[in-house]
Design a protein around this motif. Structure first.
Motif, mmCIF file in Angstrom:
data_model
loop_
_atom_site.group_PDB
_atom_site.id
_atom_site.type_symbol
_atom_site.label_atom_id
_atom_site.label_comp_id
_atom_site.label_asym_id
_atom_site.label_seq_id
_atom_site.Cartn_x
_atom_site.Cartn_y
_atom_site.Cartn_z
ATOM 1 N N ALA A 1 0.827 -1.209 0.000
ATOM 2 C CA ALA A 1 0.000 0.000 0.000
ATOM 3 C C ALA A 1 0.859 1.256 0.000
ATOM 4 O O ALA A 1 0.604 2.192 -0.762
ATOM 5 C CB ALA A 1 -0.941 -0.020 1.199
ATOM 6 N N ALA A 2 1.910 1.255 0.825
ATOM 7 C CA ALA A 2 2.704 2.477 0.972
ATOM 8 C C ALA A 2 3.394 2.864 -0.333
ATOM 9 O O ALA A 2 3.421 4.040 -0.703
ATOM 10 C CB ALA A 2 3.746 2.305 2.085
ATOM 11 N N VAL A 3 3.946 1.865 -1.044
ATOM 12 C CA VAL A 3 4.636 2.180 -2.295
ATOM 13 C C VAL A 3 3.670 2.806 -3.297
ATOM 14 O O VAL A 3 3.996 3.783 -3.973
ATOM 15 C CB VAL A 3 5.279 0.902 -2.885
ATOM 16 N N GLN A 4 2.449 2.252 -3.353
ATOM 17 C CA GLN A 4 1.473 2.786 -4.298
ATOM 18 C C GLN A 4 0.973 4.165 -3.864
ATOM 19 O O GLN A 4 0.870 5.082 -4.668
ATOM 20 C CB GLN A 4 0.289 1.827 -4.436
ATOM 21 N N LEU A 5 0.657 4.301 -2.576
ATOM 22 C CA LEU A 5 0.059 5.558 -2.111
ATOM 23 C C LEU A 5 1.077 6.697 -2.142
ATOM 24 O O LEU A 5 0.733 7.837 -2.435
ATOM 25 C CB LEU A 5 -0.498 5.395 -0.693
ATOM 26 N N ARG A 6 2.333 6.370 -1.852
ATOM 27 C CA ARG A 6 3.366 7.391 -1.869
ATOM 28 C C ARG A 6 3.464 8.075 -3.221
ATOM 29 O O ARG A 6 3.704 9.278 -3.306
ATOM 30 C CB ARG A 6 4.721 6.739 -1.567
ATOM 31 N N GLY B 1 2.896 15.499 -2.920
ATOM 32 C CA GLY B 1 2.564 15.262 -1.512
ATOM 33 C C GLY B 1 3.804 15.062 -0.645
ATOM 34 O O GLY B 1 4.913 14.899 -1.134
ATOM 35 N N ARG B 2 3.610 15.049 0.658
ATOM 36 C CA ARG B 2 4.728 14.826 1.576
ATOM 37 C C ARG B 2 5.082 13.343 1.590
ATOM 38 O O ARG B 2 4.225 12.484 1.600
ATOM 39 C CB ARG B 2 4.336 15.283 2.985
ATOM 40 N N LYS B 3 6.368 13.040 1.594
ATOM 41 C CA LYS B 3 6.796 11.657 1.409
ATOM 42 C C LYS B 3 7.395 11.034 2.665
ATOM 43 O O LYS B 3 7.557 9.831 2.729
ATOM 44 C CB LYS B 3 7.865 11.584 0.304
ATOM 45 N N GLY B 4 7.786 11.877 3.627
ATOM 46 C CA GLY B 4 8.588 11.389 4.737
ATOM 47 C C GLY B 4 7.976 10.194 5.443
ATOM 48 O O GLY B 4 8.634 9.170 5.644
ATOM 49 N N LEU B 5 6.690 10.301 5.788
ATOM 50 C CA LEU B 5 6.027 9.228 6.515
ATOM 51 C C LEU B 5 5.989 7.953 5.689
ATOM 52 O O LEU B 5 6.319 6.870 6.169
ATOM 53 C CB LEU B 5 4.611 9.681 6.895
ATOM 54 N N TRP B 6 5.590 8.099 4.406
ATOM 55 C CA TRP B 6 5.521 6.906 3.549
ATOM 56 C C TRP B 6 6.885 6.259 3.408
ATOM 57 O O TRP B 6 7.004 5.034 3.395
ATOM 58 C CB TRP B 6 4.964 7.257 2.172
ATOM 59 N N ASP B 7 7.933 7.077 3.272
ATOM 60 C CA ASP B 7 9.277 6.507 3.150
ATOM 61 C C ASP B 7 9.633 5.685 4.379
ATOM 62 O O ASP B 7 10.225 4.607 4.278
ATOM 63 C CB ASP B 7 10.311 7.629 2.953
ATOM 64 N N ASN C 1 -7.180 2.698 -5.921
ATOM 65 C CA ASN C 1 -8.092 1.807 -5.216
ATOM 66 C C ASN C 1 -7.620 0.355 -5.288
ATOM 67 O O ASN C 1 -7.689 -0.384 -4.318
ATOM 68 C CB ASN C 1 -9.487 1.949 -5.840
ATOM 69 N N TYR C 2 -7.100 -0.033 -6.461
ATOM 70 C CA TYR C 2 -6.635 -1.399 -6.669
ATOM 71 C C TYR C 2 -5.501 -1.763 -5.713
ATOM 72 O O TYR C 2 -5.423 -2.886 -5.217
ATOM 73 C CB TYR C 2 -6.157 -1.553 -8.117
ATOM 74 N N ALA C 3 -4.632 -0.764 -5.454
ATOM 75 C CA ALA C 3 -3.462 -1.035 -4.607
ATOM 76 C C ALA C 3 -3.889 -1.593 -3.252
ATOM 77 O O ALA C 3 -3.306 -2.551 -2.752
ATOM 78 C CB ALA C 3 -2.661 0.251 -4.413
ATOM 79 N N LEU C 4 -4.927 -1.010 -2.678
ATOM 80 C CA LEU C 4 -5.355 -1.511 -1.367
ATOM 81 C C LEU C 4 -6.126 -2.818 -1.488
ATOM 82 O O LEU C 4 -6.096 -3.647 -0.588
ATOM 83 C CB LEU C 4 -6.197 -0.457 -0.657
ATOM 84 N N LEU D 1 -8.039 4.800 5.280
ATOM 85 C CA LEU D 1 -8.248 6.243 5.397
ATOM 86 C C LEU D 1 -7.299 6.998 4.477
ATOM 87 O O LEU D 1 -7.702 7.886 3.722
ATOM 88 C CB LEU D 1 -8.054 6.697 6.843
ATOM 89 N N ALA D 2 -6.011 6.614 4.534
ATOM 90 C CA ALA D 2 -5.035 7.280 3.673
ATOM 91 C C ALA D 2 -5.413 7.134 2.209
ATOM 92 O O ALA D 2 -5.317 8.076 1.413
ATOM 93 C CB ALA D 2 -3.644 6.703 3.924
ATOM 94 N N ASP D 3 -5.872 5.933 1.852
ATOM 95 C CA ASP D 3 -6.234 5.647 0.474
ATOM 96 C C ASP D 3 -7.442 6.480 0.035
ATOM 97 O O ASP D 3 -7.455 7.063 -1.042
ATOM 98 C CB ASP D 3 -6.535 4.152 0.352
ATOM 99 N N TRP D 4 -8.456 6.525 0.901
ATOM 100 C CA TRP D 4 -9.669 7.272 0.536
ATOM 101 C C TRP D 4 -9.399 8.771 0.473
ATOM 102 O O TRP D 4 -9.941 9.472 -0.371
ATOM 103 C CB TRP D 4 -10.813 6.940 1.496
ATOM 104 N N ILE D 5 -8.551 9.273 1.380
ATOM 105 C CA ILE D 5 -8.204 10.696 1.318
ATOM 106 C C ILE D 5 -7.490 10.991 0.002
ATOM 107 O O ILE D 5 -7.786 11.976 -0.684
ATOM 108 C CB ILE D 5 -7.325 11.087 2.532
ATOM 109 N N LEU D 6 -6.583 10.082 -0.372
ATOM 110 C CA LEU D 6 -5.852 10.266 -1.626
ATOM 111 C C LEU D 6 -6.811 10.234 -2.815
ATOM 112 O O LEU D 6 -6.732 11.078 -3.723
ATOM 113 C CB LEU D 6 -4.788 9.174 -1.754
#
Lengths: 295, 406
Positions: free
Chosen positions: A96-101, A107-113, B62-65, B376-381
């Motif tokens: 999840a983190a790699v995709q969301l980052r 966006g800010r990256k520090g937390l995801w990194d 969405n797929y990522a999660l 939550l992070a995903d939906w906010i994004l």
């Protein structure tokens, strides 16, 4: 039939280690190698096109384990409950983190990194500990095996980034530094832990262990000679051998296999699909290689 | 509540629910993105290309999660329900293994190539990839439902040496609790995707978007999908009642008839008494959504849906409703099967692994906390990306640099 399904399970598991090892190694090294935000994005981006495809080898391996070896799955997984849960938490967070980052460039990256680094470390250590647990290793043995796999993944990631990354020289240098430590850890894990309680084919396992000690050193000298592709081949082979070692130690597991009618049905699906996936993923790797002109 | 099976059940319910919230949208949205890209491939118009890229990006986030939570699902059978895999793995595990190989494995490979392939692959090859992703996604849903239908109504097996063995694979595929359920679920996914696309488009109209041509097309496409989907949801929903009356009568029973049913079947074969609540909530939500969808679709004639403005607010507000309805549907299907893990064959408590309550509680807390945070992070994004709208048009330049996909 049994042999074929064991071979497929081994192929998927070893494939997972070698391929997803690229993802985890890249995740571990992203912040170490990159000096700024653009660079860390490009380091992670080097694994981007193949990232999802690499991760799902785990799902495929788990599926085959469940479908073809239903009585083995429960034994393996529920027996090592805390280790498996921690590793899975890592896998979920990492994927999840790699995709969301990466989906919001500004966006800010520090937390995801931080999440990426921590989860990649958890996964690598976790699978190492799981393997040690499967072979009847003690808590110390599990810790040593976990650290060993972490080191092997680090070397693998360095070799990959030396081939594909934007920071080749730095990646190769990290690989050269970590490789001897990885080799020493393998020796410690295998020989200090020897004899493992449940090793079925000691001679074969021992041969693999020797190969496992030698390969990181080979990768080190190849990295020093700037033969990055060969070094990457060597580190990939290291992880494949690590996977094979588990099978050599635990075979045969025939009591746990599903009955023939189930295997027959599964074979009908696996025979066409697995080659297709392998070919498609090879195309993805080939398409994503640097500096090429696209179709 | 402290006993391991109860905790393991909560863990399975929590992880499945999160997984399904993502899967439901993934399944529906991929079809709409594929349709948008098909129109782009045929017409070459830039609004179709931008719409595809815009909704495609939301789809990928969405797929990522979906994939991350799905990995946990796969492992839970071995972690907490090894009783099930030991006893019925030969039968139940086969479609699940096929799902991971045929669908999950193949789907992610197609999708990875699609994400990366923009402007790099031949446009028809690239279009084929999104349709193949869609096809394998629905194949995935089908095979999961084959496994699930076996739990609802076990067929095609025999008991030999103390474990279930597969005798007739075809019977698994002809399971009467399968076909209508798959169509019901697929329709629900299509409707959810449709409401999502319509809702995002409505938001941009409310914000007085300049992209009128693009969003007029997507709002209409979304509403066609949601209307067709809701029609399927309702017909294939009620279609299942006939089979359920024979197989799992408590699921469709009137609350007043429950005492009589309990006398007939025995109290220890009955699901909880509140099982009709999620069913009624789901049915009411379904009719409401169908009505909203149909009226809004009719209002697209003469662009009334935008000019009246009020329908836009409604379309935005209903976006979460299909998700709630789907969760109610799963509560009905899974809680309505209790106290059986495999209906009439294996009790839920007997499917549990020999794992202590403390371990399960710890993993339950771990998975729940992580899933909540990531969701939550995903939906906010998704909300931010959706709110920002499509990227401005730029000519696709031939790419020489290695692409940065992540």
């Amino acid at each position: 039939m049994t042999t074929m399904w064991l071979a497929l399970l081994g192929f998927l598991f070893c494939g997972y280690l070698a391929l997803a090892g690229v993802d985890y190694g890249t995740g571990l090294l992203m912040r170490v190698l990159a000096t700024d935000a653009t660079e860390s994005r490009r380091v992670l981006g080097a694994a981007g096109p193949v990232f999802l495809g690499n991760e799902v080898w785990l799902v495929a391996a788990a599926g085959v384990l469940f479908g073809a070896f239903p009585r083995l799955e429960g034994d393996l997984l529920s027996g090592a409950y805390p280790v498996v849960v921690a590793t899975l938490l890592g896998v979920v967070a990492f994927t999840a983190a790699v995709q969301l980052r990466s989906r919001r460039p500004e966006g800010r990256k520090g937390l995801w990194d931080g999440v990426i680094l921590l989860s990649a470390a958890t996964i690598s250590t976790g699978w190492g500990a799981f393997v040690a647990h499967t072979l009847g290793g003690s808590a110390v043995g599990q810790l040593v095996c976990g650290t060993t796999l972490l080191a092997l993944v680090l070397v693998h990631g360095s070799a990959f980034l030396a081939v594909r990354g934007p920071v080749r020289a730095r990646a190769a240098r990290v690989g050269r530094v970590v490789a001897p430590a990885a080799s020493a850890l393998v020796a410690l894990a295998v020989f200090a832990g020897w004899p493992w309680q449940r090793v079925a084919h000691p001679a074969f396992a021992l041969a693999l262990a020797v190969v496992l000690v030698v390969l990181p050193l080979a990768a080190r000298s190849l990295l020093a000679q700037h033969r990055f592709r060969l070094a990457f081949g060597a580190t990939a082979a290291t992880l494949v051998c690590a996977g094979a070692l588990v099978f050599a130690a635990r075979l045969p597991v025939t009591a746990a296999i599903a009955a023939t009618p189930t295997l027959t049905v599964l074979t009908w699906f696996a025979v066409p699909v697995v080659p297709i996936v392998v070919v498609l993923q090879a195309i993805t790797w080939w398409t994503a290689r640097p500096g090429r002109v696209f179709w | 509540m402290a006993d391991p099976p109860a905790l393991a059940r909560i863990q399975f319910a929590v992880t499945t629910t999160f997984h399904f919230l993502f899967v439901l949208l993934t399944l529906g949205l991929v079809v709409l993105v594929a349709i948008m890209q098909t129109r782009y491939a045929i017409t070459g118009k830039s609004e179709h290309r931008r719409a595809t890229r815009f909704f495609g990006k939301l789809y990928v986030v969405n797929y990522a999660l979906g994939i991350a939570t799905g990995i946990v699902m796969e492992f839970q059978f071995g972690l907490t329900w090894s009783g099930l895999s030991t006893y019925a793995g030969d039968v139940f595990g086969a479609p699940l293994a096929i799902e991971t190989l045929v669908a999950f494995f193949l789907e992610s490979t197609f999708l990875g190539l699609w994400i990366f392939g923009w402007d790099r692959l031949n446009k028809w090859v690239h279009l084929a990839l999104i349709w193949l992703t869609a096809a394998t996604a629905f194949a995935s849903a089908f095979w999961i439902m084959v496994s699930n239908a076996f739990l609802q109504n076990p067929v095609g097996y025999e008991l030999r040496d103390g474990v279930l063995r597969l005798t007739d694979f075809g019977a698994l595929l002809r399971n009467p609790t399968l076909t209508d359920a798959v169509l019901h679920l697929s329709s629900a996914a299509l409707a959810t995707g449709g409401f999502f696309v319509a809702g995002v488009s409505a938001w941009h109209f409310l914000r007085r978007t300049k992209d009128i041509v693009l969003f007029k097309r997507t709002i209409r496409l979304g509403l066609i999908a949601s209307t067709v989907g809701m029609y399927g949801v309702i017909s294939y929903g009620f279609e299942q009642y006939g089979v359920l009356k024979n197989v799992q009568p408590a699921k469709v029973a009137d609350p007043d008839d429950l005492p009589a049913l309990t006398d007939r079947l025995g109290a220890d074969n009955m699901p909880p008494g509140w099982i009709h609540v999620p069913r009624d909530v789901m049915v009411n939500m379904g009719f409401t959504l169908a009505l909203v969808s149909l009226v809004a679709l009719l209002l697209t004639i003469g662009n009334l849906v935008v000019r009246l403005r009020f329908p836009l607010v409604v379309l935005l507000v209903v976006v979460p409703v299909p998700f709630a309805a789907a969760i109610c549907g799963w509560l009905l299907r899974e809680e309505g099967r209790q106290p059986w893990l495999i209906n009439g064959v294996l009790r839920t408590a007997d499917g549990m692994s020999p794992v202590g309550a403390g371990s399960v509680l710890a993993s339950l807390i771990g998975f729940s906390a992580l899933f909540v945070l990531l969701a939550l992070a995903d939906w906010i994004l998704i909300a931010r990306l959706a709110g920002r709208g499509p990227e401005p048009e730029q000519a696709p330049a031939p790419v020489r640099e290695p692409a940065i996909v992540l």
